[in-house]
Design a protein around this motif. Structure first.
Motif, short mmCIF file in Angstrom:
data_model
loop_
_atom_site.label_atom_id
_atom_site.label_comp_id
_atom_site.label_asym_id
_atom_site.label_seq_id
_atom_site.Cartn_x
_atom_site.Cartn_y
_atom_site.Cartn_z
N TYR A 118 -1.76 -23.39 -12.93
CA TYR A 118 -1.17 -22.29 -12.16
C TYR A 118 0.17 -22.71 -11.55
CZ TYR A 118 -0.44 -18.97 -8.36
OH TYR A 118 0.12 -18.05 -7.50
N SER A 119 0.21 -23.92 -10.97
CA SER A 119 1.41 -24.40 -10.29
C SER A 119 2.54 -24.69 -11.27
CB SER A 119 1.09 -25.67 -9.48
OG SER A 119 0.08 -25.42 -8.54
N SER A 120 2.19 -25.16 -12.47
CA SER A 120 3.22 -25.59 -13.42
C SER A 120 3.81 -24.44 -14.23
CB SER A 120 2.64 -26.66 -14.37
OG SER A 120 1.57 -26.12 -15.12
N THR A 121 3.00 -23.41 -14.49
CA THR A 121 3.49 -22.33 -15.34
C THR A 121 4.38 -21.34 -14.59
OG1 THR A 121 1.52 -21.00 -14.90
CG2 THR A 121 1.47 -22.44 -16.83
N CYS A 122 4.15 -21.20 -13.28
CA CYS A 122 4.90 -20.21 -12.48
C CYS A 122 4.82 -18.83 -13.12
CB CYS A 122 6.36 -20.63 -12.32
SG CYS A 122 6.59 -22.15 -11.39
N ASP A 123 3.66 -18.51 -13.66
CA ASP A 123 3.47 -17.21 -14.32
C ASP A 123 3.48 -16.10 -13.28
OD1 ASP A 123 1.69 -14.91 -15.33
OD2 ASP A 123 2.05 -16.09 -17.15
N ARG A 124 4.39 -15.14 -13.45
CA ARG A 124 4.54 -14.09 -12.45
C ARG A 124 3.33 -13.16 -12.41
NH1 ARG A 124 7.64 -15.92 -8.78
NH2 ARG A 124 9.23 -14.36 -8.37
N THR A 125 2.67 -13.00 -13.56
CA THR A 125 1.46 -12.18 -13.58
C THR A 125 0.38 -12.81 -12.71
OG1 THR A 125 1.94 -11.34 -15.80
CG2 THR A 125 -0.34 -11.17 -15.03
N GLU B 34 1.53 -26.23 0.59
CA GLU B 34 2.08 -27.19 -0.37
C GLU B 34 2.24 -26.55 -1.74
OE1 GLU B 34 0.06 -31.23 1.60
OE2 GLU B 34 -0.71 -30.37 -0.26
N VAL B 35 1.23 -25.83 -2.19
CA VAL B 35 1.29 -25.19 -3.50
C VAL B 35 2.38 -24.13 -3.54
CG1 VAL B 35 0.03 -23.71 -5.12
CG2 VAL B 35 -1.11 -25.66 -4.06
N GLU B 36 2.46 -23.33 -2.50
CA GLU B 36 3.49 -22.29 -2.45
C GLU B 36 4.89 -22.90 -2.46
OE1 GLU B 36 2.44 -20.11 1.03
OE2 GLU B 36 0.99 -18.82 -0.02
N GLN B 37 5.05 -24.00 -1.74
CA GLN B 37 6.34 -24.69 -1.72
C GLN B 37 6.67 -25.25 -3.11
OE1 GLN B 37 6.59 -27.92 1.08
NE2 GLN B 37 8.79 -28.11 0.90
N GLU B 38 5.66 -25.84 -3.75
CA GLU B 38 5.86 -26.39 -5.08
C GLU B 38 6.22 -25.30 -6.08
OE1 GLU B 38 3.32 -28.81 -8.53
OE2 GLU B 38 2.47 -28.50 -6.53
N TRP C 271 10.04 -22.35 -9.30
CA TRP C 271 10.66 -21.08 -9.64
C TRP C 271 12.18 -21.14 -9.44
CZ3 TRP C 271 10.14 -16.96 -12.36
CH2 TRP C 271 10.94 -15.86 -12.11
N ALA C 272 12.63 -21.80 -8.35
CA ALA C 272 14.06 -21.94 -8.10
C ALA C 272 14.71 -22.77 -9.20
CB ALA C 272 14.29 -22.60 -6.74
N GLU C 273 14.03 -23.85 -9.60
CA GLU C 273 14.56 -24.67 -10.69
C GLU C 273 14.60 -23.87 -11.99
OE1 GLU C 273 11.91 -27.96 -10.72
OE2 GLU C 273 12.92 -29.02 -9.08
N ARG D 12 17.52 -20.63 -15.92
CA ARG D 12 17.75 -19.33 -16.57
C ARG D 12 19.16 -18.83 -16.31
NH1 ARG D 12 12.30 -18.83 -15.01
NH2 ARG D 12 12.88 -17.97 -12.98
N ASP D 13 19.65 -19.04 -15.08
CA ASP D 13 21.02 -18.62 -14.75
C ASP D 13 22.04 -19.37 -15.59
OD1 ASP D 13 20.04 -16.85 -12.91
OD2 ASP D 13 20.40 -18.15 -11.17
#
Length: 316
Positions: free
Chosen positions: A49-56, A256-260, A265-267, A272-273
């Motif tokens: 969950y943490s690594s995929t950053c899946d928006r769904t 911690e998970v939310e921060q990670e 997501w920022a990275e 993507r940018d």
């Protein structure tokens, strides 16, 4: 919450044709590709969950929680949570699937009892199953949430299960078994809410299970079930440990998970940018190249036209 009509229709058609059940979108998000029971460890699920950053998955919410109890078996009425999940949409949320979260062990029950007598620890197996059972296990607690804002995030379930596994990685027959895991996980998900036991569970004639006794083991009635039906694990012990230890550990891990995830997501967004900037520059380069080619063609046409105007006399 029930599956949308089209999913129920497709499932019905597949059953008529003798095809395996459909794989839920939730299972697919975790890489489950078979319709059978393909459980994954709660810690593995959190890493995925943490690594995929899946928006769904990030938007997914829990719409219903049921504390279930198996009918009398050699596993002493095993308990687990059955969770329904939707996509978190504010209006007409879509059903993503159901999961079972539970605690078990590799050894047989006799070995587990012997380990308890010797005060030896046995590794707990805490997993998420993406193929919920279709049997008639008893529903002890049934909590259905109203609007989406009241539904806990699905990530809460994964984080809470991982915290419990980290805090108590051993299956201890009288203290940290499936009853404790299901009851504590329910407490974390509901916070300070006080769910009621179903009428069906109130009337159920539960079997005897093993409880602690100064002289060893003794059979205790109604062991394990939530609230006043608890025997081996009491609702009081669940609440005390939740208030003193588990809640703070959960909130810390959640932050911690939310921060990670936010960092990932920022990275990812920065990547993507950058890729979008490169695509824009590539398009501009292509447009510039086409424009230069067009101007070169125009100049060539002008040169040829000028040469024709000059005629043969223009050549020395």
């Amino acid at each position: 919450m029930h599956a949308p009509p089209y999913l129920r229709f497709l499932s019905f058609i597949r059953a008529i044709l003798g095809l395996p059940p459909m794989i839920s979108p939730l299972a697919q998000a975790f890489g489950v590709t078979t319709s059978g029971d393909s459980p994954i460890g709660v810690s593995v699920a959190l890493k995925m969950y943490s690594s995929t950053c899946d928006r769904t998955l990030a938007r997914a919410r829990i719409s219903r929680i049921r504390l279930k109890k198996k009918r009398p078996t050699e596993l002493a009425e095993h308990e687990y949570l059955l969770i329904d999940v939707n996509d978190g949409a504010e209006s007409n949320p879509a059903f993503l699937g159901s999961v079972v979260v539970d605690r078990s062990f590799k050894q047989d029950l006799a070995t587990l009892k012997l380990a308890a007598l010797k005060k030896e620890n046995v590794d707990a197996i805490d997993r998420i199953h993406f193929a919920p059972p279709t049997n008639s296990d008893l529903t002890v607690i049934d909590v259905t949430f109203g609007n989406v804002s009241e539904c806990p995030l699905f990530s809460t379930l994964i984080i809470a299960a991982d915290v419990l596994h980290t805090q108590s990685p051993s299956y201890i027959l009288l203290h940290r078994q499936c009853y404790w895991f299901a009851g504590m996980l329910l407490r974390v998900l509901l916070g300070n809410a006080d769910p009621t036991v179903t009428r069906e569970a109130e009337l159920e004639n539960f079997q005897y299970a093993y409880a602690g006794h100064p002289g060893g083991f003794a059979e205790a009635k109604r062991a394990g079930t939530f609230k006043r039906l608890f025997g081996v694990v009491t609702s009081r012990s669940i609440d005390e440990l939740y208030q003193s230890d588990i809640r703070s550990a959960f909130e810390t891990r959640k932050a911690e998970v939310e921060q990670e995830i936010e960092k990932r997501w920022a990275e990812g967004q920065a990547k993507r940018d950058l890729e979008e900037t490169r695509r824009v520059m590539a398009r501009k380069d292509e447009e510039t190249a086409r424009e230069l080619a067009r101007k070169d063609a125009e100049l060539e046409q002008m040169r040829k036209a000028l040469a024709r105007l000059q005629g043969p006399s223009g050549q020395e």
